[in-house]
Design a protein around this motif. Structure first.
Motif, PDB file in Angstrom:
ATOM      1  N   GLY A   9     -38.697 -27.046  14.435  1.00 26.95           N
ATOM      2  CA  GLY A   9     -39.469 -28.089  15.119  1.00 26.95           C
ATOM      3  C   GLY A   9     -38.575 -29.088  15.825  1.00 26.95           C
ATOM      4  O   GLY A   9     -38.824 -29.470  16.976  1.00 26.95           O
ATOM      5  N   ILE A  10     -37.491 -29.521  15.154  1.00 26.86           N
ATOM      6  CA  ILE A  10     -36.548 -30.466  15.768  1.00 26.86           C
ATOM      7  C   ILE A  10     -35.900 -29.836  16.991  1.00 26.86           C
ATOM      8  O   ILE A  10     -35.772 -30.451  18.044  1.00 26.86           O
TER       9      ILE A  10
ATOM     10  N   THR B  55     -31.136 -39.675  15.362  1.00 27.93           N
ATOM     11  CA  THR B  55     -31.147 -41.054  14.872  1.00 27.93           C
ATOM     12  C   THR B  55     -32.432 -41.773  15.251  1.00 27.93           C
ATOM     13  O   THR B  55     -32.475 -42.989  15.292  1.00 27.93           O
ATOM     14  N   LEU B  56     -33.500 -40.986  15.531  1.00 27.37           N
ATOM     15  CA  LEU B  56     -34.737 -41.585  16.032  1.00 27.37           C
ATOM     16  C   LEU B  56     -35.325 -42.579  15.033  1.00 27.37           C
ATOM     17  O   LEU B  56     -35.881 -43.604  15.404  1.00 27.37           O
ATOM     18  N   MET B  57     -35.219 -42.274  13.739  1.00 25.96           N
ATOM     19  CA  MET B  57     -35.854 -43.121  12.722  1.00 25.96           C
ATOM     20  C   MET B  57     -34.845 -44.059  12.065  1.00 25.96           C
ATOM     21  O   MET B  57     -35.096 -44.622  11.010  1.00 25.96           O
TER      22      MET B  57
END
Lengths: 100, 207
Positions: A82-83, A96-98
């Motif tokens: 999915g990523i 590093t989105l979160m």
């Protein structure tokens, strides 16, 4: 005769190699494989102590560990796919989105 | 599998055998396990890393057989070296991208982590010497066979067994839900804003 501590040493070294893999590599697939290595090291310790005490309950425990490891691998790899669909990359440092 | 069974029969740890064959086999399989593991974490070619891990799991299956855990040894080959590694190799093929050599980042963090692991091992190793105070007990004749382990699984651990099967079912469904492509759904609903926000999301995996 093989001293049972040899098996424990082997398990400890295997765990160390797995931990090194998680810390030193930034590729998510390699990290998942390193986690499998550490789970196997834990399994080897469980089976060694089961053999020392001649207790087959350890085998049931190891069975559960293998089943949970299979579930973990399936979900972890699905998350990676999915990523990869969204980011074209499975490098942990760039996810590093979160973070902030 | 014949090799594993041969290894298992040669080892009878309850009696001190005069032959050193089991010990030699143990060293060989240990070398396979540790060598495969080290190759796994230092490979840049992903397929080679997966193959090294398969070798590690085969070596571990042999080690399990030496511990009279025949059922778990067979399971190790079937589930790990078979099912899980096929899953890994499949994902490697889908992702199909070797790791680009990149500058070492976070070197200090890695150094701290590596030093922690080494110190953990130095603390752990002396403790393992005293981990087996008594001798090794003699197991029953059917120790670790399918009948023996199955008897325990379906009597003492029936609830845990059922719980773990539901866990596996949930994991499989979750894997399908997480990994499926959302393209069709998005197009049907006409939410094109999502495409514009993340143009890469529409690229199919086959590219």
């Amino acid at each position: 005769m093989i001293p049972p501590t040899y098996f424990l040493y082997l398990a400890a070294l295997l765990f160390a190699v797995g931990a090194f893999g998680v810390i030193l590599r930034r590729n998510a697939i390699i990290m998942l494989m390193s986690i499998e290595l550490m789970l196997n090291a834990a399994n080897l310790t469980i089976l060694t102590f089961g053999r020392i005490h001649a207790d087959p309950h350890a085998h049931a425990f190891a069975f559960m560990v293998i089943a949970v490891a299979a579930a973990e691998a399936a979900v972890g790899l699905a998350i990676l796919v999915g990523i990869f669909r969204n980011r074209r990359n499975v490098n942990i440092d760039e996810l590093t989105l979160m973070k902030y | 599998m014949m090799l594993l069974e041969a290894a298992a029969h040669m080892v009878d740890p309850s009696t001190i055998s005069t032959s050193s064959a089991p010990l030699i086999l143990f060293w060989i399989f240990s070398a396979v396990v540790l060598g495969g593991a080290i190759l796994t974490i230092f490979q840049t070619n992903m397929v080679a890393a997966v193959m090294s891990l398969v070798a590690t799991f085969f070596g571990l299956a042999a080690i399990y057989a030496m511990l009279s855990a025949h059922f778990i040894a067979a399971l190790q080959v079937l589930v790990y070296a078979g099912a899980i590694m096929v899953l890994f190799i499949f994902v490697v093929m889908v992702l199909n991208k070797d790791e680009a050599p990149r500058p070492m980042r976070g070197l200090i963090t890695k150094m701290i982590g590596a030093i922690s692991i080494v110190s953990l091992m130095f603390t752990l190793m002396p403790l393992l010497d005293n981990a087996v105070p008594g001798g090794v007990e003699t197991p029953s004749a059917d120790f670790g066979t399918v009948a023996n382990v199955g008897d325990i699984l379906f009597n003492d651990y029936l609830f845990a067994f059922e719980a773990v099967s539901i866990l596996l079912l949930i994991a499989v469904i979750a894997a399908v839900v997480v990994a499926r492509t959302h393209k069709q759904e998005v197009v049907e609903e006409g939410h094109l804003a999502e495409h514009e926000a993340m143009p890469e999301a529409t690229i199919e995996a086959s590219h």
